[in-house]
Design a protein around this motif. Structure first.
Motif, PDB file in Angstrom:
ATOM      1  N   GLU A 133     -29.164  15.283 -32.275  1.00 25.04           N
ATOM      2  CA  GLU A 133     -28.305  14.144 -31.982  1.00 25.04           C
ATOM      3  C   GLU A 133     -28.994  12.829 -32.327  1.00 25.04           C
ATOM      4  OE1 GLU A 133     -27.257  14.689 -27.905  1.00 25.04           O
ATOM      5  OE2 GLU A 133     -25.771  16.244 -28.370  1.00 25.04           O
ATOM      6  N   ALA A 134     -28.166  11.824 -32.607  1.00 28.60           N
ATOM      7  CA  ALA A 134     -28.686  10.484 -32.919  1.00 28.60           C
ATOM      8  C   ALA A 134     -27.605   9.474 -32.594  1.00 28.60           C
ATOM      9  CB  ALA A 134     -29.088  10.381 -34.389  1.00 28.60           C
TER      10      ALA A 134
ATOM     11  N   LEU B 118     -23.756  13.638 -32.904  1.00 27.22           N
ATOM     12  CA  LEU B 118     -24.298  14.902 -33.414  1.00 27.22           C
ATOM     13  C   LEU B 118     -24.503  14.800 -34.924  1.00 27.22           C
ATOM     14  CD1 LEU B 118     -25.028  17.892 -32.761  1.00 27.22           C
ATOM     15  CD2 LEU B 118     -22.660  18.446 -33.370  1.00 27.22           C
ATOM     16  N   LEU B 119     -25.767  14.967 -35.368  1.00 26.36           N
ATOM     17  CA  LEU B 119     -26.040  15.033 -36.811  1.00 26.36           C
ATOM     18  C   LEU B 119     -25.768  16.422 -37.352  1.00 26.36           C
ATOM     19  CD1 LEU B 119     -29.387  13.033 -37.214  1.00 26.36           C
ATOM     20  CD2 LEU B 119     -27.044  12.252 -37.642  1.00 26.36           C
TER      21      LEU B 119
ATOM     22  N   GLU C 225     -35.245  20.329 -37.741  1.00 24.53           N
ATOM     23  CA  GLU C 225     -34.767  19.134 -37.032  1.00 24.53           C
ATOM     24  C   GLU C 225     -35.371  17.875 -37.650  1.00 24.53           C
ATOM     25  OE1 GLU C 225     -34.860  16.913 -32.672  1.00 24.53           O
ATOM     26  OE2 GLU C 225     -35.371  19.041 -32.803  1.00 24.53           O
ATOM     27  N   ALA C 226     -36.663  17.898 -37.937  1.00 19.75           N
ATOM     28  CA  ALA C 226     -37.311  16.741 -38.557  1.00 19.75           C
ATOM     29  C   ALA C 226     -36.701  16.443 -39.920  1.00 19.75           C
ATOM     30  CB  ALA C 226     -38.812  16.989 -38.682  1.00 19.75           C
TER      31      ALA C 226
ATOM     32  N   MET D 247     -29.022   5.798 -40.773  1.00 17.79           N
ATOM     33  CA  MET D 247     -28.030   5.276 -39.849  1.00 17.79           C
ATOM     34  C   MET D 247     -27.807   3.788 -40.108  1.00 17.79           C
ATOM     35  SD  MET D 247     -27.786   8.211 -38.536  1.00 17.79           S
ATOM     36  CE  MET D 247     -26.579   7.949 -37.224  1.00 17.79           C
ATOM     37  N   GLY D 248     -26.609   3.336 -39.863  1.00 18.32           N
ATOM     38  CA  GLY D 248     -26.289   1.930 -40.065  1.00 18.32           C
ATOM     39  C   GLY D 248     -24.838   1.774 -40.458  1.00 18.32           C
ATOM     40  N   GLU D 249     -24.496   0.573 -40.929  1.00 16.51           N
ATOM     41  CA  GLU D 249     -23.113   0.320 -41.317  1.00 16.51           C
ATOM     42  C   GLU D 249     -22.796   1.068 -42.603  1.00 16.51           C
ATOM     43  OE1 GLU D 249     -20.141  -3.481 -42.212  1.00 16.51           O
ATOM     44  OE2 GLU D 249     -22.149  -3.793 -41.358  1.00 16.51           O
TER      45      GLU D 249
END
Length: 431
Positions: A341-342, A390-391, A406-407, A415-417
């Motif tokens: 998750e992120a 959730l990624l 996972e890494a 992540m971002g706009e």
């Protein structure tokens, strides 16, 4: 026949090779008169000097004629598609029975995983009992009875290509546009097709990452295929994110079953699959245009006919007869599952990195002789523009493998706009 070294010398110096000389060199590849060193030198000469369109057509025809060329006597057109490969590209498992449900016959000759991309044969190998390498007689029987069969290249079909490809793989010449074209099309022509559609991927998860590269390959394949008498179109499709939300062999089979049965149909995967299948129906004159073809395809999915044909194909090739209803009972499952998750929104995805993460889990090969764990991989993968949370979910054989995956998964996502994703199908190329 000129000595092979003279053919190599001519191409090394940039000369155009006559059709008869190309045919003689390919015959030597097939019967062993051309050595591995000579084949490697020829591949390197072509890599640097290139082939003209007539030379590409001649090479393709000669490699096609190096083995058995199937002839069919069926009440409908013989059709196929080929993809240059990507992450979550499990289109073939849905498309073959879908086209068969609309009256086409699909003898699909598929391959194992190559580089960071998954292979259709590796996916099917996760189904217990499925025979991906039957003889030609069984292939004929299954295609006639069911409408489609997805198998691997047999020893009978385009043996010159199989030998040259193995040499290219270890000599740094895999990326030759001319040799890619001849390799793909020799197998398709040997399968006795009457229509073909190419899915040429572009983006971070594709072999041809730049659109201009993908366009050049698509134009080459379309020109050579039509020059060799095979009606062919190509679609350039986006691979800047996984096509399906699942990547991994058994996981992608489960995804395809869900799509066929209607338990889950993701819009982007559905759009690419339908666009390719529609091109096949038009090529086979089973529909007047792609609009009519799309309506027929949607009806074949909604009625359950495409799902039924998939089940019959699996059973006819040795798999369980009730694979649609009990896929979870047959497909292997990894013992470790981990949610990753992120916060924030997904700006972009390094799709190739996701493919390499699956290989790291044991779901792909780093050497041709490597075995594969069919149970491992990634599911529920986020797309650009998603408000993440959730990624993805890692499916691993042990905790250490899950840690590494996972890494890799976190590193693959920025992540971002994010701007909304563009269309899945970017361009159509025809003769």
């Amino acid at each position: 026949m000129r000595p092979p070294q003279e053919t190599i010398r001519s191409k090394r110096d940039g000369a155009a090779l006559p059709e008869a000389e190309i045919a003689a060199f390919v015959a030597g590849l097939t019967d062993g008169r051309v050595t591995e060193g000579q084949a490697a030198a020829f591949a390197m000469a072509v890599f640097f000097r290139g082939l003209s369109l007539p030379e590409r057509v001649a090479l393709t025809r000669a490699m096609t004629a190096s083995g058995t060329v199937l002839a069919w006597d069926l009440p409908g057109p013989v059709l196929d598609k080929h993809s240059t490969g990507g992450i979550g590209d499990t289109v073939s498992l849905v498309l073959a029975p879908l086209v068969a449900a609309c009256g086409g016959y699909v003898p699909m000759i598929s391959g194992r995983g190559l580089g960071h991309t998954g292979g259709t044969l590796d996916k099917l190998a996760s189904i217990p009992g499925y025979d991906a390498t039957p003889g030609l007689e069984r292939l004929r029987a299954v295609v006639r009875a069911v409408g489609c069969a997805i198998i691997g290249q047999t020893d009978d079909l385009a043996p010159a290509d199989r030998r040259l490809y193995a040499i290219r793989d270890v000599t740094g010449t895999v990326e030759s546009l001319d040799l890619i074209t001849a390799s793909i099309l020799s197998k398709k022509l040997a399968a006795g097709l009457q229509g073909l559609v190419m899915d040429v991927k572009t983006g971070s998860g594709a072999f041809m990452a730049e659109t201009e590269q993908a366009r050049a390959l698509a134009r080459s394949i379309v020109a050579v295929a039509n020059g060799a008498g095979l009606r062919t179109t190509a679609l350039i499709t986006d691979m800047d994110a996984p096509l399906a939300s699942a990547a991994g062999n058994a996981l992608e089979v489960a995804y395809a079953v869900d799509h066929l049965t209607g338990r889950r149909r993701e819009p982007r995967f559905h759009a690419v699959t339908t666009a390719l299948a529609a091109e096949m129906l038009v090529a086979g004159r089973l529909a007047a245009d792609t609009g009519e073809a799309t309506r027929r395809l949607d009806a074949a999915l909604a009625s359950g006919k495409a799902a039924e044909i998939f089940a019959r194909m699996v059973a006819a090739l040795g798999g369980p007869a009730d694979c649609l209803d009990r896929a979870g009972s047959y497909l292997p499952e990894a013992p470790v599952r981990r949610r990753v998750e992120a916060g924030g929104s997904v700006a972009r995805v390094d799709t190739r990195a996701l493919g390499l993460a699956v290989i790291g889990l044991g779901g792909g090969r780093t050497r041709p002789q490597d075995g594969i764990d069919p149970s491992v991989g990634l599911t529920d993968l986020a797309r650009p523009g998603d408000a993440a949370g959730l990624l993805g979910v890692v499916h691993a054989r042990d905790e250490a493998s899950a840690d590494a995956a996972e890494a890799a998964l976190r590193a693959a996502y920025a992540m971002g706009e994010a701007a909304p994703e563009g269309p899945a199908v970017l361009e159509r190329i025809d003769a």
